[in-house]
Each structure stands twice: as C-alpha cells, then as structure tokens.
Design an enzyme around this catalytic site. Structure first.
Site, PDB file in Angstrom:
ATOM      1  N   LYS A 191      50.518  20.522  41.459  1.00  0.00           N
ATOM      2  CA  LYS A 191      49.533  19.349  40.334  1.00  0.00           C
ATOM      3  C   LYS A 191      50.572  18.309  39.627  1.00  0.00           C
ATOM      4  O   LYS A 191      49.511  17.686  39.930  1.00  0.00           O
ATOM      5  CB  LYS A 191      48.722  20.715  39.267  1.00  0.00           C
ATOM      6  CG  LYS A 191      50.157  21.112  38.406  1.00  0.00           C
ATOM      7  CD  LYS A 191      50.541  20.283  37.072  1.00  0.00           C
ATOM      8  CE  LYS A 191      51.125  20.220  35.967  1.00  0.00           C
ATOM      9  NZ  LYS A 191      50.851  19.333  35.407  1.00  0.00           N
ATOM     10  N   THR A 248      45.649  18.875  33.486  1.00  0.00           N
ATOM     11  CA  THR A 248      46.882  17.692  33.760  1.00  0.00           C
ATOM     12  C   THR A 248      46.187  16.071  34.281  1.00  0.00           C
ATOM     13  O   THR A 248      46.467  15.475  33.944  1.00  0.00           O
ATOM     14  CB  THR A 248      47.921  17.626  34.739  1.00  0.00           C
ATOM     15  OG1 THR A 248      48.518  19.385  34.303  1.00  0.00           O
ATOM     16  CG2 THR A 248      48.846  16.605  34.749  1.00  0.00           C
TER      17      THR A 248
HETATM   18  O1  LIG Z   1      52.736  15.487  30.840  1.00  0.00           O
HETATM   19  P1  LIG Z   1      53.049  16.255  32.635  1.00  0.00           P
HETATM   20  O2  LIG Z   1      52.500  15.691  33.751  1.00  0.00           O
HETATM   21  O3  LIG Z   1      54.375  17.123  33.072  1.00  0.00           O
HETATM   22  O4  LIG Z   1      52.260  17.542  32.759  1.00  0.00           O
HETATM   23  C1  LIG Z   1      52.267  18.094  31.455  1.00  0.00           C
HETATM   24  C2  LIG Z   1      51.893  20.191  31.701  1.00  0.00           C
HETATM   25  O5  LIG Z   1      52.114  20.206  33.372  1.00  0.00           O
HETATM   26  C3  LIG Z   1      50.993  20.361  31.585  1.00  0.00           C
HETATM   27  O6  LIG Z   1      50.063  21.530  32.545  1.00  0.00           O
END
Ligand SMILES: O=P(O)(O)OC[C@H](O)CO
Ligand SMILES: NC(=O)c1ccc[n+]([C@@H]2O[C@H](COP(=O)([O-])OP(=O)(O)OC[C@H]3O[C@@H](n4cnc5c(N)ncnc54)[C@H](O)[C@@H]3O)[C@@H](O)[C@H]2O)c1
Length: 335
Positions: A191, A248
């Site tokens: 993701k 995200t």
């Molecule tokens: O800030 P990121 O893109 O690492 O996303 C944060 C968390 O994994 C969201 O679930």
C-alpha cells in the site's frame, strides 16, 4: 497485567504504546536517541513525532533496551523495515523466552524479499507461532488522538492472535484477527508503493478518477503477488489491503503519499526527504516488492513504474502516461 515493549519511538511506535496503555498494559517505550527518551520522560510527550499528545503513566520511555524488554509478554517492533534485521539481531538475546514478537513495520526487506515476520523469525531464531503482525488503516496521529480505528492482528497461531487482539483492543482501537500473515504483510507493505503512485498523480494535478484507478489496479497486482505466495485473496479486500490503501492514499498525513506528491511536483527523492525525520517505507520497499514479483513471475506495473521513478529512470508524468498506454487487458488477469 500485560507488559509490553515497543522498540522504536517514532510516530507509530509512540502511538501504539498509547493503544497498549489504553488497553490496560504497562509499556516500555524504547527510543534510539537518549535525548528523546529523556525528553519524553520529563515532558510526558514525544515532541519530535507526536507533539501535543500526552503519554499515559503506563508508558515508560527509555533509551535502555534491556529496561524496555524486562518481563515483557509482547515485543512490538516499530523501527523502519530495512533496519529491523540489524536491530533485532542485537536485541534477540535480551527478549524474554516466551514473549511474542510483533511487527508494526510495513515493508519488504530489500534483496532478501522477506516479509517482516520472516525477518523476525530469522533474526530472533524463533518459530512463526511466536511471531505476529499488526497492520491496517492506522495513521499514527489519528490513532494517537484516539480517533476510532480498526486494524488487523495476524499470526499463524489462532490462540496467539486472539491473545494479541485482547492486548491491543482499546476503546478507540478495534483489532480484527486474521491468520493470513502473508496476505496481511504484503498488503501493508504494498500500500505504501501504491500511495507513492497516487501521490505522484496528486502532485501532477490529477483528480480522483486517476487516483482511484491507481488504487484499484495497484490492489489487483498485489493480490496477484499474494496469491502466488499462498495468501488469501480476500485479505486484500479487507482492512490490511483496501482499508489501509484508502486511508493512506486519501490522507495528507501519509508520508508515502506526501513523498509521491513531492515527486509529482518535480522534486527528487533526496529533496523530498530532506529535513524529515520520518520514513516513507515505499521508497525502498518498491524495489523489494518488484524483486519478489520477478522471482514469482508476477506482473506488477504500478510497482515497476514507481520503482523507475524513485530511481530517476522515469519522470512522474511518464509514469502516468506509460501506465495508461499499456496494452488492453481483461480486468482480472493472473489471479
Ligand atoms: O504515513 P504512511 O504513508 O507511512 O502511512 C501510515 C500508515 O501506514 C497508514 O496506515
Ligand atoms: N507513522 C504511521 O502513521 C505508521 C502507521 C502504521 C505503521 N507504520 C510503520 O511503522 C514503522 C515505523 O515507522 P514510524 O512511522 O513509527 O517512524 P517515523 O517515520 O515516525 O520515524 C522514523 C523512526 O525510525 C527511527 N530510525 C530512523 N533511522 C533508523 C535507524 N537507522 N535505525 C533504527 N531506527 C531508525 C527513528 O528513530 C524513528 O523512531 C514503519 O514501517 C511504518 O511504515 C507507521
């Protein structure tokens, strides 16, 4: 009384320490920098990662990993994915013999192509029944503010996962159990790569059609990879997959989406990272996932294009143009 250690006092390590405390545990929160541990002890907050959020009395910051680990039932690993092996190799002799080790990291290890639970098993020399992961739509700041959130706790051992679910079930944090560790971990790692692509689209000024198309096709390709690795395809339609991708890719809080946006606006990875203490895991995980896909002969065009942009081999605008101009295909091919 559950006693837990959280190793890594970044945004998520600190936020998850709050979740555990709210669920009734006592928590040793290890910070890599002694100065930060001392500041958290006196200020009762983490000014570097979660300013304004008070640390409950049950959370004890420390720079001594032995103190954090002493007597723990659970050890939560909240260091960046690419640093996990080196740290855990050093920490392993200090981990209580019956503690469950839980990955909070979302990434795939470069070159080995290993998921975090595999890295944990190798570095700590333990079986999969003592390893678990937590992954889902969990932007640290919102979790720390006690905004309602759901997540997935996964382990091959159903009893371990039920106990872990109880240990981190707080009034605002609702964990669901899953035994598909492969699918949950791949979804959580991929993701971040999809979020980089969506960020590029945002930075180029594209709207929701483009973003939704990247999200959907990105999920399709990681599902193909997951199925090739023995995962349950339904996992990718759940909290670890769709849920986390929506959170995200929708949020300006996401470091991966932020970095992709910076790339789309014309900055380099180095420029986008400059001045930030935070990690955007997709920047290194994209190549790791692509290597894994190559070994299993799975086509992952989003991951491939993101990797090329991160490496400076493709411009952000070429990423979009190239993805759109690929040969026409059935929606569901390869899984
Ligand atoms: O800030 P990121 O893109 O690492 O996303 C944060 C968390 O994994 C969201 O679930
Ligand atoms: N921040 C979130 O919203 C969030 C939510 C869920 C999962 N995660 C995952 O949690 C993991 C930890 O990320 P984070 O967001 O808590 O950190 P962060 O990005 O907020 O801060 C970086 C952390 O990594 C540490 N660090 C940097 N270089 C290091 C090194 N060489 N060795 C050891 N530690 C080092 C820093 O001390 C700090 O604790 C990542 O895999 C991330 O994807 C993050």
């Amino acid at each position: 009384m559950t006693r837990a250690a959280v190793l890594g006092a970044g945004s998520w390590g600190t936020a998850f320490a709050l979740v555990l405390a709210d669920a009734g545990a006592t928590v040793g929160l290890w910070a890599r920098r002694r100065a930060l541990a001392e500041t958290m002890t006196t200020l009762r907050e983490n000014p570097d990662y979660l300013p304004g959020i008070r640390l409950p009395a049950a959370v004890s910051p420390t720079a001594e990993v032995e103190a954090a680990l002493a007597g723990t039932h659970y050890v939560f690993l909240a260091v960046p994915a690419q640093e996990l092996r080196s740290h855990l190799t050093r920490w392993a002799p200090l981990v209580p013999a019956d503690a469950v080790l839980v990955s909070l990291a979302k990434g795939v290890e470069l070159h080995s192509g290993k998921r975090m639970s595999e890295v944990i098993g190798e570095a700590a020399g333990i079986g999969p029944e003592r390893v678990a992961v937590v992954t889902g739509p969990n932007l640290a700041r919102e979790v720390a503010e006690r905004q309602p959130a759901a997540s997935v706790v996964a382990s091959v051992d159903a009893d371990v996962v039920r106990r872990l679910q109880r240990a981190c079930h707080s009034p605002a944090f609702r964990p669901y159990t899953n035994t598909d560790v492969v699918g949950c971990e791949l979804a959580g790692a991929a993701k971040n790569v999809i979020a980089l692509a969506v960020g590029v689209a945002v930075g180029l000024g594209f709207g929701d059609n483009t973003r939704a198309s990247l999200i959907t096709r990105g999920l399709a390709e990681v599902t193909r990879l997951g199925v090739a690795l023995g995962a349950d395809p339904h996992t990718f339609a759940g909290l670890a997959g769709l849920g986390d991708v929506v959170a995200t890719c929708s949020s300006p809080l996401s470091r991966n989406r932020q970095l992709g946006t910076a790339l789309g606006e014309g900055r380099t990875v180095a420029e986008a990272r400059a001045g930030s203490r935070q990690v955007a895991e997709g920047v290194r995980t994209c190549a790791a996932i692509l290597e894994l896909a190559g070994r299993h002969r799975v086509d992952m065009p989003v991951a491939q294009h993101v990797t090329q942009v991160v490496r400076g081999e493709l411009s952000p605008s070429e990423l979009i143009a190239s993805l759109v101009s690929r040969s026409a295909k059935p929606e569901r091919h390869g899984w």
